[in-house]
Enzyme design. Structure first.
Site, short mmCIF file in Angstrom:
data_model
loop_
_atom_site.label_atom_id
_atom_site.label_comp_id
_atom_site.label_asym_id
_atom_site.label_seq_id
_atom_site.Cartn_x
_atom_site.Cartn_y
_atom_site.Cartn_z
N GLY A 205 0.09 -5.18 -7.95
CA GLY A 205 -1.19 -4.94 -7.29
C GLY A 205 -1.75 -6.19 -6.62
N ARG B 146 -1.64 -0.70 4.55
CA ARG B 146 -1.25 -1.93 3.84
C ARG B 146 -0.20 -2.64 4.68
NH1 ARG B 146 1.34 -2.23 -2.34
NH2 ARG B 146 0.64 -4.37 -2.76
N HIS C 117 0.70 12.11 2.73
CA HIS C 117 1.40 11.01 3.40
C HIS C 117 1.91 11.48 4.76
CE1 HIS C 117 1.27 8.57 -0.16
NE2 HIS C 117 2.22 9.18 -0.82
N SER D 103 -11.93 1.22 -11.73
CA SER D 103 -10.81 1.26 -10.78
C SER D 103 -10.14 -0.11 -10.65
CB SER D 103 -11.29 1.74 -9.40
OG SER D 103 -12.17 0.78 -8.84
P1 A3P Z 1 2.49 -2.88 -6.03
O1 A3P Z 1 3.75 -2.09 -6.21
O2 A3P Z 1 2.57 -3.91 -4.95
O3 A3P Z 1 2.00 -3.44 -7.31
P2 A3P Z 1 0.32 3.98 -3.91
O4 A3P Z 1 -0.70 4.47 -4.85
O5 A3P Z 1 0.01 4.24 -2.48
O6 A3P Z 1 1.68 4.43 -4.33
O7 A3P Z 1 0.31 2.38 -3.98
C1 A3P Z 1 0.81 1.72 -5.12
C2 A3P Z 1 0.44 0.26 -5.02
O8 A3P Z 1 -0.97 0.11 -5.28
C3 A3P Z 1 1.16 -0.56 -6.11
O9 A3P Z 1 1.37 -1.86 -5.53
C4 A3P Z 1 0.10 -0.59 -7.21
O10 A3P Z 1 0.30 -1.62 -8.15
C5 A3P Z 1 -1.16 -0.80 -6.36
N1 A3P Z 1 -2.39 -0.46 -7.10
C6 A3P Z 1 -2.66 0.64 -7.82
N2 A3P Z 1 -3.87 0.55 -8.41
C7 A3P Z 1 -4.38 -0.65 -8.04
C8 A3P Z 1 -5.60 -1.34 -8.33
N3 A3P Z 1 -6.53 -0.82 -9.11
N4 A3P Z 1 -5.79 -2.56 -7.76
C9 A3P Z 1 -4.85 -3.10 -6.95
N5 A3P Z 1 -3.67 -2.50 -6.66
C10 A3P Z 1 -3.43 -1.29 -7.20
#
Ligand code: A3P
Length: 286
Positions: free
Chosen positions: A250, A119, A100, A223
């Protein structure tokens, strides 16, 4: 009198905030990691689709076969500034490394490849709020409110720094030959196209794998949000029962359930100021 707000706790490295559970040694040594020509860096600001993309990369390496529920994705694709350079150096090459870090702190090599996932800041903020509440051991913020977190985020006083200080410099490099830039929203919109782009960008076995229709459809299915919601211990340590899980809603547009009109205006203004003249103005037109 203005309200006293609760703030998450962080480890502060000369002004750069990190989660409390990340040791100083990991952070400082991460900055000294010598990037290798075969390295693939997955770069994001927190909560912008890191784990989703990380898992897609892992699935691409494994012909779409899922990771066992007893394994941790981070063992295979570790977080550079969490584990530090020694752990990364022990990985066989070619390595895939999550970070990050902002552009200027990320280890660079002209032949290494960098995948950047962005995002929109509104949904990022909401997701980051739940993350910060949920990882009690990292932030001590379980009872923090959305309004408390909003104030920290808008000032850039959160871990890994200001959202825009991460996004803008990486966006300026999006046309570099060794950078692939895409958005979480484009993954939600058309994941297959994004996986094909990743395959073209990385070449080698990644490209061979996605040329196979069966492998490609397994990558897409495994995925999916539905499948990633299962066996969450593969991506995250345990959270208290009353906190949302790591893979959560998500979706695009969750922010509308949280922001007040004033908060929407303030983040919009910051977005306009920070992205003026960069081309980012048009990335999330709506
Ligand atoms: P939300 O909290 O909006 O649901 P990171 O991995 O960078 O921490 O990001 C986490 C975000 O990605 C979370 O968003 C999570 O739910 C979402 N996420 C993880 N896997 C996902 C998938 N397969 N499809 C869509 N969103 C996903």
């Amino acid at each position: 009198m203005s309200k006293v707000r609760k703030r998450p706790s962080y480890n502060n490295h000369n002004g750069f905030r990190m989660p409390m559970g990340f040791h100083t040694e990991g952070f400082t040594s991460a900055l000294e990691y010598q990037a290798q020509p075969s390295d693939i860096f997955l770069v994001t600001y927190p909560k912008c689709g890191t784990t989703w993309t990380q898992y897609i990369l892992w699935l691409m390496q494994h012909q779409g076969e899922p990771l066992s529920p007893s394994e941790k994705l981070e063992t295979h694709i570790p977080h550079l500034e969490e584990v530090g350079k020694k752990t990364i150096e022990k990985l066989p090459q070619p390595r895939v490394i999550k970070t990050h870090l902002p552009y200027k702190l990320t280890p660079h090599h002209p032949q290494a490849k960098y995948i950047y996932v962005a995002r929109n800041p509104f949904d990022c903020l909401v997701s980051f709020y739940h993350h910060t509440r949920g990882f009690v051991q990292h932030y001590n913020f379980a009872d923090g409110t959305f309004d408390d977190f909003f104030e920290c985020f808008i000032k850039g006083e959160v871990d890994f720094g200001d959202y825009f200080d991460n996004l803008v410099p990486w966006y300026e490099h999006k046309e570099d030959e060794n950078v692939l830039f895409f958005t979480y929203e484009s993954m939600k919109d058309d994941l297959k196209s994004i996986i094909l782009k990743i395959g073209d960008f990385l070449g080698n076995d990644y490209l061979e794998t996605i040329k196979n229709e069966d492998f490609l459809s397994k990558i897409i299915i495994n995925s999916s949000l539905k499948n990633m919601k299962k066996d969450q211990q593969r991506w995250s340590s345990k959270r208290p029962k009353n906190m949302p899980p790591f893979v959560h809603k998500g979706k695009v547009g969750s922010w509308k359930d949280y922001f007040s009109p004033q908060q929407q205006q303030r983040l919009t203004e910051k977005f306009i100021t920070k992205t003026a003249g960069t081309g980012l103005e048009n990335l999330w037109l709506d």
